[in-house]
Scaffold this motif. Structure first.
Motif, short mmCIF file in Angstrom:
data_model
loop_
_atom_site.label_atom_id
_atom_site.label_comp_id
_atom_site.label_asym_id
_atom_site.label_seq_id
_atom_site.Cartn_x
_atom_site.Cartn_y
_atom_site.Cartn_z
N PRO A 2 6.66 40.99 -6.87
CA PRO A 2 7.02 41.23 -5.56
C PRO A 2 8.79 40.94 -4.93
O PRO A 2 9.35 41.37 -4.64
CB PRO A 2 5.96 41.44 -4.26
CG PRO A 2 4.49 40.55 -5.06
CD PRO A 2 5.32 40.04 -6.36
N ALA A 3 9.06 39.70 -5.31
CA ALA A 3 10.44 38.58 -4.84
C ALA A 3 11.66 39.58 -5.92
O ALA A 3 12.19 40.14 -5.70
CB ALA A 3 10.45 37.63 -4.81
N SER A 45 10.00 33.75 -2.82
CA SER A 45 10.30 33.16 -3.72
C SER A 45 9.96 31.15 -3.96
O SER A 45 9.55 30.17 -4.63
CB SER A 45 11.60 32.91 -4.68
OG SER A 45 11.74 33.90 -5.52
N CYS A 46 10.93 30.77 -2.51
CA CYS A 46 10.75 29.85 -1.65
C CYS A 46 8.80 29.33 -1.45
O CYS A 46 8.47 28.21 -1.71
CB CYS A 46 11.20 29.55 -0.75
SG CYS A 46 11.30 27.87 0.13
N GLN A 47 8.18 30.57 -0.78
CA GLN A 47 6.84 30.10 -0.52
C GLN A 47 6.05 30.63 -1.77
O GLN A 47 5.32 29.24 -1.58
CB GLN A 47 6.64 31.40 0.69
CG GLN A 47 7.26 31.01 1.65
CD GLN A 47 6.04 32.32 2.64
OE1 GLN A 47 6.11 32.97 2.65
NE2 GLN A 47 7.06 31.66 4.31
N ALA A 48 6.09 31.03 -2.95
CA ALA A 48 5.67 30.92 -3.86
C ALA A 48 5.98 29.06 -5.05
O ALA A 48 4.89 29.10 -5.04
CB ALA A 48 5.87 32.31 -4.71
N ARG A 60 5.42 20.93 0.86
CA ARG A 60 4.38 22.39 1.24
C ARG A 60 4.66 23.00 2.07
O ARG A 60 5.02 23.99 2.39
CB ARG A 60 3.28 21.46 0.46
CG ARG A 60 2.69 23.39 0.44
CD ARG A 60 0.67 23.33 -0.74
NE ARG A 60 1.02 22.51 -1.47
CZ ARG A 60 -0.03 22.67 -2.24
NH1 ARG A 60 -1.15 22.87 -1.44
NH2 ARG A 60 -0.26 22.03 -3.30
N GLN A 61 4.19 21.97 3.29
CA GLN A 61 4.79 22.64 4.37
C GLN A 61 5.73 22.66 4.88
O GLN A 61 6.32 23.62 5.94
CB GLN A 61 4.16 21.09 5.68
CG GLN A 61 2.49 21.32 5.81
CD GLN A 61 2.49 20.07 6.67
OE1 GLN A 61 2.91 19.51 7.07
NE2 GLN A 61 0.56 19.38 6.92
N TRP A 62 7.26 21.82 4.66
CA TRP A 62 8.12 21.98 4.92
C TRP A 62 9.06 23.69 4.54
O TRP A 62 9.70 23.81 4.40
CB TRP A 62 9.46 21.06 4.49
CG TRP A 62 9.45 20.61 5.85
CD1 TRP A 62 8.72 18.27 5.99
CD2 TRP A 62 9.96 19.88 6.93
NE1 TRP A 62 8.91 17.94 7.27
CE2 TRP A 62 9.82 18.45 8.22
CE3 TRP A 62 10.59 20.96 7.45
CZ2 TRP A 62 9.87 18.62 8.77
CZ3 TRP A 62 10.70 20.71 9.17
CH2 TRP A 62 10.47 19.38 10.02
N ALA A 63 8.23 23.78 2.88
CA ALA A 63 8.95 24.53 2.03
C ALA A 63 8.35 25.99 2.48
O ALA A 63 8.99 27.22 2.69
CB ALA A 63 8.81 25.34 0.58
N THR A 64 7.04 25.73 3.83
CA THR A 64 6.70 27.05 4.01
C THR A 64 7.05 27.08 5.18
O THR A 64 7.46 28.98 5.48
CB THR A 64 4.77 26.75 3.83
OG1 THR A 64 4.73 26.53 2.81
CG2 THR A 64 4.41 28.57 4.94
N LEU A 65 7.46 26.22 6.17
CA LEU A 65 8.02 26.38 7.31
C LEU A 65 9.69 26.65 6.79
O LEU A 65 10.50 27.96 7.62
CB LEU A 65 8.31 25.31 7.77
CG LEU A 65 8.95 25.26 8.84
CD1 LEU A 65 8.47 26.56 10.47
CD2 LEU A 65 9.11 24.05 10.12
N THR A 66 10.11 26.69 5.91
CA THR A 66 12.00 27.62 5.59
C THR A 66 11.52 28.77 5.32
O THR A 66 12.28 29.61 5.25
CB THR A 66 11.99 26.52 4.75
OG1 THR A 66 12.36 25.13 4.91
CG2 THR A 66 12.72 26.78 4.12
N GLY A 67 10.52 28.92 3.76
CA GLY A 67 9.95 30.11 3.69
C GLY A 67 9.89 31.10 4.83
O GLY A 67 10.13 32.36 4.88
N SER A 68 9.21 30.74 5.64
CA SER A 68 8.73 31.69 6.81
C SER A 68 10.12 32.09 8.00
O SER A 68 10.51 33.30 8.29
CB SER A 68 7.82 31.20 7.68
OG SER A 68 6.30 30.98 7.25
#
Length: 94
Positions: A2-3, A45-48, A60-68
């Protein structure tokens, strides 16, 4: 996947001014809309990538936060692209 589709739509909106048929009427600024779509695609893409490929829990937590945060920023930019520019009608003082 989807990205990639969102990114392709964003590039089309930025370079050619083309928007999907379901978004043509409400979108006022196509380049800004395309920029917002690209930000959303980067967020997905960052979250995936970091959510699925990293074993480090902190990364993983920082990347998920950044993606959000990028996702919210992209949605705000898309929302701004739908607003009309200029003054509001009917609010002029005599």
């Amino acid at each position: 996947m989807p990205a990639l589709l969102i990114a392709a739509s964003g590039v089309a909106a930025m370079t050619r001014g083309r928007v999907l048929p379901t978004h043509r009427r409400p979108v006022r600024r196509t380049r800004l809309h395309g920029c917002g779509q690209l930000v959303v695609a980067v967020a997905l893409s960052c979250q995936a990538v970091f959510g699925l490929m990293t074993d480090n829990l902190d990364a993983r937590q920082w990347a998920t936060l950044t993606g959000s945060l990028l996702m919210v920023a992209g949605i705000v930019v898309i929302g701004v692209s739908r607003r009309t520019a200029g003054r509001r009608h009917g609010t002029e003082t005599p």
